[in-house]
Design a protein around this motif. Structure first.
Motif, PDB file in Angstrom:
ATOM      1  N   GLY A   1     -40.231  38.494  21.964  1.00  0.00           N
ATOM      2  CA  GLY A   1     -39.021  37.897  21.420  1.00  0.00           C
ATOM      3  C   GLY A   1     -38.013  38.939  20.996  1.00  0.00           C
ATOM      4  O   GLY A   1     -38.202  40.130  21.195  1.00  0.00           O
ATOM      5  N   MET A   2     -36.942  38.458  20.391  1.00  0.00           N
ATOM      6  CA  MET A   2     -35.832  39.320  19.993  1.00  0.00           C
ATOM      7  C   MET A   2     -35.976  39.747  18.542  1.00  0.00           C
ATOM      8  O   MET A   2     -36.317  38.937  17.685  1.00  0.00           O
ATOM      9  CB  MET A   2     -34.502  38.575  20.147  1.00  0.00           C
ATOM     10  CG  MET A   2     -34.157  38.186  21.580  1.00  0.00           C
ATOM     11  SD  MET A   2     -33.784  39.591  22.630  1.00  0.00           S
ATOM     12  CE  MET A   2     -32.178  40.050  21.998  1.00  0.00           C
ATOM     13  N   ILE A   3     -35.693  41.023  18.300  1.00  0.00           N
ATOM     14  CA  ILE A   3     -35.606  41.547  16.937  1.00  0.00           C
ATOM     15  C   ILE A   3     -34.561  42.663  16.958  1.00  0.00           C
ATOM     16  O   ILE A   3     -34.578  43.520  17.840  1.00  0.00           O
ATOM     17  CB  ILE A   3     -36.981  42.032  16.389  1.00  0.00           C
ATOM     18  CG1 ILE A   3     -36.921  42.319  14.901  1.00  0.00           C
ATOM     19  CG2 ILE A   3     -37.509  43.224  17.145  1.00  0.00           C
ATOM     20  CD1 ILE A   3     -36.959  41.118  14.024  1.00  0.00           C
TER      21      ILE A   3
ATOM     22  N   ARG B   1     -40.844  47.721  15.842  1.00  0.00           N
ATOM     23  CA  ARG B   1     -40.319  46.377  16.107  1.00  0.00           C
ATOM     24  C   ARG B   1     -41.408  45.318  16.068  1.00  0.00           C
ATOM     25  O   ARG B   1     -41.143  44.172  15.690  1.00  0.00           O
ATOM     26  CB  ARG B   1     -39.569  46.336  17.446  1.00  0.00           C
ATOM     27  CG  ARG B   1     -38.334  47.226  17.458  1.00  0.00           C
ATOM     28  CD  ARG B   1     -37.405  46.921  16.293  1.00  0.00           C
ATOM     29  NE  ARG B   1     -36.224  47.761  16.347  1.00  0.00           N
ATOM     30  CZ  ARG B   1     -35.457  48.022  15.315  1.00  0.00           C
ATOM     31  NH1 ARG B   1     -35.733  47.502  14.141  1.00  0.00           N
ATOM     32  NH2 ARG B   1     -34.413  48.800  15.443  1.00  0.00           N
ATOM     33  N   HIS B   2     -42.650  45.681  16.444  1.00  0.00           N
ATOM     34  CA  HIS B   2     -43.767  44.737  16.267  1.00  0.00           C
ATOM     35  C   HIS B   2     -43.873  44.371  14.788  1.00  0.00           C
ATOM     36  O   HIS B   2     -43.974  43.193  14.435  1.00  0.00           O
ATOM     37  CB  HIS B   2     -45.100  45.358  16.711  1.00  0.00           C
ATOM     38  CG  HIS B   2     -45.313  45.397  18.179  1.00  0.00           C
ATOM     39  ND1 HIS B   2     -46.084  46.366  18.773  1.00  0.00           N
ATOM     40  CD2 HIS B   2     -44.882  44.598  19.191  1.00  0.00           C
ATOM     41  CE1 HIS B   2     -46.117  46.154  20.081  1.00  0.00           C
ATOM     42  NE2 HIS B   2     -45.388  45.087  20.362  1.00  0.00           N
TER      43      HIS B   2
ATOM     44  N   VAL C   1     -43.021  40.500  10.216  1.00  0.00           N
ATOM     45  CA  VAL C   1     -42.448  40.196   8.904  1.00  0.00           C
ATOM     46  C   VAL C   1     -41.394  39.102   9.035  1.00  0.00           C
ATOM     47  O   VAL C   1     -41.334  38.183   8.207  1.00  0.00           O
ATOM     48  CB  VAL C   1     -41.869  41.468   8.239  1.00  0.00           C
ATOM     49  CG1 VAL C   1     -41.096  41.115   6.974  1.00  0.00           C
ATOM     50  CG2 VAL C   1     -42.986  42.462   7.933  1.00  0.00           C
ATOM     51  N   ASP C   2     -40.592  39.158  10.077  1.00  0.00           N
ATOM     52  CA  ASP C   2     -39.576  38.135  10.328  1.00  0.00           C
ATOM     53  C   ASP C   2     -40.228  36.759  10.487  1.00  0.00           C
ATOM     54  O   ASP C   2     -39.753  35.768   9.934  1.00  0.00           O
ATOM     55  CB  ASP C   2     -38.781  38.511  11.577  1.00  0.00           C
ATOM     56  CG  ASP C   2     -37.480  37.749  11.702  1.00  0.00           C
ATOM     57  OD1 ASP C   2     -36.749  37.676  10.692  1.00  0.00           O
ATOM     58  OD2 ASP C   2     -37.205  37.230  12.792  1.00  0.00           O
TER      59      ASP C   2
ATOM     60  N   GLU D   1     -40.866  43.243  23.782  1.00  0.00           N
ATOM     61  CA  GLU D   1     -41.737  43.590  24.909  1.00  0.00           C
ATOM     62  C   GLU D   1     -41.067  44.528  25.919  1.00  0.00           C
ATOM     63  O   GLU D   1     -41.742  45.101  26.785  1.00  0.00           O
ATOM     64  CB  GLU D   1     -42.252  42.330  25.606  1.00  0.00           C
ATOM     65  CG  GLU D   1     -41.188  41.451  26.218  1.00  0.00           C
ATOM     66  CD  GLU D   1     -40.562  40.419  25.287  1.00  0.00           C
ATOM     67  OE1 GLU D   1     -40.023  39.429  25.806  1.00  0.00           O
ATOM     68  OE2 GLU D   1     -40.590  40.579  24.045  1.00  0.00           O
ATOM     69  N   GLN D   2     -39.773  44.762  25.799  1.00  0.00           N
ATOM     70  CA  GLN D   2     -39.062  45.638  26.741  1.00  0.00           C
ATOM     71  C   GLN D   2     -38.720  47.004  26.145  1.00  0.00           C
ATOM     72  O   GLN D   2     -38.122  47.835  26.838  1.00  0.00           O
ATOM     73  CB  GLN D   2     -37.787  44.951  27.231  1.00  0.00           C
ATOM     74  CG  GLN D   2     -38.074  43.734  28.073  1.00  0.00           C
ATOM     75  CD  GLN D   2     -36.805  42.979  28.475  1.00  0.00           C
ATOM     76  OE1 GLN D   2     -35.721  43.254  27.979  1.00  0.00           O
ATOM     77  NE2 GLN D   2     -36.969  42.028  29.375  1.00  0.00           N
TER      78      GLN D   2
END
Length: 120
Positions: free
Chosen positions: A79-81, A98-99, A104-105, A87-88
């Motif tokens: 997903g987007m963060i 970012r994981h 946390v998000d 994943e990209q």
């Protein structure tokens, strides 16, 4: 991401960001325990180890490099963060950051812990 920005993130203390993770979760009715649970799931640290790393103001580079057992299911985090598809992200270090941000998000958004922890 720019090299200077990447370097700044590597040197940033986990404790300095942890307080923001906890505040974000608490604003949405979640707890520090929830935040710590996802950190432990991701990294394999025990709660005592996590507390020691926070107290020592360990930087993110060391935090991830010395993690006892990065969870193999972390690659299910997608997903987007921060405007990027998790994943990209090519840089392995930035992908780990970012994981953590994405976990946390998801906690802050009230997602069920079983889903956050990719348990089924």
């Amino acid at each position: 991401m720019q090299t200077s920005s990447n370097e700044r993130v590597r040197r940033m203390s986990v404790a300095a960001v942890h307080v923001h993770y906890v505040a974000k979760a608490e604003r949405k009715g979640r707890t520090r325990a929830d935040v710590d649970q996802v950190i432990r799931w991701l990294t394999g640290y025990s709660q005592d180890q996590l507390e020691a790393l926070l107290a020592a103001k360990t930087d993110f580079e060391t935090f991830f490099a010395e993690a006892p057992a990065m969870n193999p299911n972390r690659f299910l985090i997608t997903g987007m963060i921060c405007g990027h598809r998790v994943e990209q992200i090519e840089d392995p270090f930035m992908r780990e950051i970012r994981h953590l941000d994405k976990l946390v998000d998801e906690v802050a958004k009230g997602k069920a812990m079983e889903k956050v922890l990719r348990a089924g």
